[in-house]
Design an enzyme around this catalytic site. Structure first.
Site, PDB file in Angstrom:
ATOM      1  N   GLU A   1       1.686  -5.396  64.853  1.00 42.50           N
ATOM      2  CA  GLU A   1       0.653  -6.337  65.297  1.00 42.50           C
ATOM      3  C   GLU A   1      -0.559  -5.678  65.948  1.00 42.50           C
ATOM      4  OE1 GLU A   1       2.265  -9.646  67.493  1.00 42.50           O
ATOM      5  OE2 GLU A   1       3.391 -10.351  65.761  1.00 42.50           O
TER       6      GLU A   1
ATOM      7  N   GLU B   1       9.057 -10.678  61.639  1.00 46.70           N
ATOM      8  CA  GLU B   1       9.284 -11.506  62.835  1.00 46.70           C
ATOM      9  C   GLU B   1       8.997 -12.959  62.505  1.00 46.70           C
ATOM     10  OE1 GLU B   1       7.516 -10.510  66.653  1.00 46.70           O
ATOM     11  OE2 GLU B   1       7.608  -8.381  66.138  1.00 46.70           O
TER      12      GLU B   1
END
Ligand code: BG6
Length: 480
Positions: free
Chosen positions: A166, A370
Site C-alpha cells: 500500500e 487483503e
C-alpha cells in the site's frame, strides 16, 4: 447481467491469509532488531495499544503455523521487518533476525504452506527516517540492498514476493498510519517526491529479483478502491475518473507500465508537486516487470465534483475514509452500503469491479492480499468467538471472485486480512480481523492464548472444498 452458473475455483487456487510484521510480531527490540518508524511513534490514538507486544507471533511461531496448517492455508502472506534484517536500515546485517525468518519460512514449508513475502509493510527503519526517509535517494539504494539480502537468504524457499504494501496509502494517509509526520496539502510536494523514490526502489527490487532468482515471481501490492460518481452528472463522472487515476492507477501504472498516467501527471504539475525525476529513472521503471498484481480491497469510494474555490476538510481520514481534496473531489456517503462498526462501507460488488478494471487495464494474473472485516469480537462463556458477521462478509466477497472468473478475469488467490488477530493500524487490538482470536486487550496482555473463531472452521471448509458452502446464498444477501 445474470450469470446462472458460476465457474468453480481453479484447482490450484491459493487460499491464504495475511498479516504484517509490526502488527503481529511484538519483540520489537529483541535479538538485535532496530526501531522502525512505527516503534519510534511518540503517541497512539487514545485507548489503543502500541506495537511492542502486538499478538506476540515472534514467540509463537510453531504454534501459529500449526494452526494455519489446521486451517488448511495454501499460502500465508506475512511481511519481513527490515529492522530485523538490517537494524539501522543500511548498516550491518543482523544474523538473529535473518534466522528468525528462516525458521518461520521453514515451518511453513514443512506443512506445504507457500510463503508469500511482503518485503516492506509500513515499517521503515527509524534510522533511515532520521536521514530523510524516502525523501532521500539513499533510501532507494538501502531498499535495493535489503531486497538483495532477502533474495540471497530466502530465494530458494520463497517463490512469490510482494514489493511494497500500500504505497498509495502511505502517501495519501501516512499520518493516520503512523508512517509520516507530514500533514496537509503543504506536505504533498515532499510526499510525491517520496512516492517517486519508492517507485524507483520497487523497480530496482523487481529487477534484482529476476536477475538473482530463476523461478521467482514478484508484484506490487497497492490498496485499490473503485471510485463511483455520486450522480449521473458528467462532472461527477470525470471527477470519479480523476480520483481513479490519482488514487489507484498512478501506483499500478508505474509498477506495470513504468509511466505516470496523464491525469495524475497533470494533477501534480498543476500544483507544482511533480517530483524530480533523475536520469534513467523512467527507463529503469520501464525495464522492471511485475509477474502478477497483488492488491488489497476493503471498500469503494463515492465522489462528487468540487467547485474551484470550495473549501473542504481535507484531513487525511484513513485508508478507506477520505473526505476529499480542495480542487479535486468531494467524498459523498454511499447510501446503498452498510457500514462496519468502524465506519468503513461494505461493498462486495465493488470487489468485482476492481478485479475487472485491473484485469482489463493490465492483463496480469492477480491475487487479493487483503480483504476483511474489522469488528469488536467477543469471547463468550463457551470459550468461543461467534463471528457470523465475518463469515457473511467474507462469503459475499469470495462469491464475487466467482463472478469475476465468469467475466474472464484471472484471479489465482485470495488472502483475507487477517490470519490471526493483530493490532490495527490506528484503532488498536479491539478492532479484530483474524480467524484466530488472541486473548489480549488494548490495556491488558492477558494470556495471549490462541482461540479458533467460528470463521476459522468455516474457512477451513471453504478451503477443503475449494468452494463456498452451498447453504450460503450470498448474492441474495441471505443465509438459507
Ligand atoms: C490495510 C493495511 O490498509 O488495512 C493493513 O495494509 C491494515 O496493515 C488493514 O491493518 C486494515 O486497516 P486497519 O486500519 O483497520 O488496521
Amino acid at each position: 447481467m445474470h450469470i446462472s452458473q458460476l465457474p468453480p475455483f481453479p484447482e490450484n487456487f491459493l487460499w491464504g491469509a495475511s498479516t504484517s510484521a509490526y502488527q503481529t510480531e511484538g519483540a520489537w527490540n529483541e535479538d538485535g532488531k532496530g526501531p522502525s518508524v512505527i516503534d519510534a511513534r511518540e503517541s497512539y490514538p487514545e485507548g489503543t495499544c502500541d506495537y511492542t507486544v502486538a499478538t506476540d507471533t515472534y514467540h509463537h511461531v510453531e504454534e501459529d503455523v500449526a494452526l494455519f496448517a489446521e486451517l488448511g492455508l495454501k499460502t500465508y502472506r506475512f511481511s519481513i521487518a527490515w529492522t530485523r534484517i538490517i537494524p539501522d536500515g543500511d548498516g550491518a546485517e543482523n544474523p538473529a533476525g535473518i534466522a528468525f525468518y528462516h525458521r518461520l519460512i521453514d515451518e511453513l514449508n514443512k506443512y506445504g504452506i507457500e510463503p508469500l513475502v511482503t518485503m516492506y509493510h509500513f515499517d521503515l527503519p527509524a534510522a533511515l527516517d532520521q536521514k530523510g526517509g524516502w525523501g532521500n535517494r539513499a533510501t532507494v539504494d538501502a531498499f535495493e540492498r535489503f531486497a538483495k539480502i532477502l533474495f540471497r537468504e530466502y530465494g530458494s524457499k520463497v517463490k512469490r514476493w510482494l514489493t511494497i504494501n500500500e504505497q498509495n496509502m502511505m502517501i495519501l494517509h501516512g499520518d493516520a498510519l503512523g508512517t509520516t509526520k507530514l500533514r496537509g496539502l503543504a506536505a504533498k510536494k515532499d510526499l510525491y517526491q517520496q512516492n517517486h523514490n519508492m517507485f524507483v526502489a520497487q523497480a530496482k527490487a523487481m529487477i534484482a529479483c529476476h536477475e538473482m532468482l530463476d523461478d521467482a515471481l514478484i508484484g506490487p501490492a497497492p490498496n485499490i478502491a473503485p471510485v463511483y460518481p455520486a450522480t449521473e452528472s458528467p462532472e461527477d463522472v470525470v471527477t470519479a475518473d480523476n480520483w481513479w487515476a490519482i488514487r489507484n492507477w498512478l501506483y499500478l501504472d508505474l509498477a506495470v507500465r513504468g509511466e505516470y498516467n496523464g491525469i495524475a501527471w497533470a494533477y501534480l504539475k498543476e500544483r507544482g508537486w511533480e517530483p524530480t525525476i533523475e536520469d534513467g529513472d523512467m527507463d529503469l521503471m520501464k525495464a522492471a516487470q511485475p509477474d502478477f498484481i497483488a492488491f488489497n480491497y476493503y471498500n469503494s469510494q463515492t465522489v462528487a465534483a468540487i467547485a474551484e474555490d470550495e473549501d473542504i476538510n481535507d484531513g487525511s481520514g484513513d485508508q478507506q475514509i477520505a473526505w476529499g481534496e480542495k480542487g479535486l473531489y468531494k467524498a459523498v456517503k454511499n447510501s446503498h452500503l452498510e457500514m462496519t462498526s468502524f465506519g468503513w462501507g461494505i461493498d462486495p460488488h465493488g470487489f468485482r469491479t476492481v478485479m475487472r478494471q485491473i484485469w482489463f487495464r493490465y492483463q496480469l494474473p492477480m491475487i487479493l492480499t487483503e480483504n476483511g472485516l474489522g469488528e469488536f469480537d467477543t469471547l463468550t462463556d463457551d470459550g468461543r468467538v461467534h463471528d457470523d458477521y465475518r463469515i457473511e462478509y467474507l462469503s459475499k466477497h469470495i462469491e464475487q471472485i466467482q463472478y469475476a472468473l465468469a467475466d474472464g478475469v484471472q484471479m489465482f488467490g485470495y488472502c483475507p486480512w487477517s490470519a490471526i488477530d493483530l493490532v490495527s493500524t490506528h484503532q488498536g487490538v479491539a478492532k479484530r480481523y483474524g480467524f484466530i482470536y488472541v486473548d489480549r486487550t488494548d490495556t491488558d496482555l492477558k494470556s495471549l492464548a490462541r482461540i479458533k473463531k467460528d470463521s476459522f472452521f468455516w474457512y477451513q471448509q471453504v478451503i477443503a472444498n475449494n468452494a463456498l458452502p452451498e447453504s450460503v446464498s450470498v448474492e441474495a444477501g441471505t443465509k438459507a
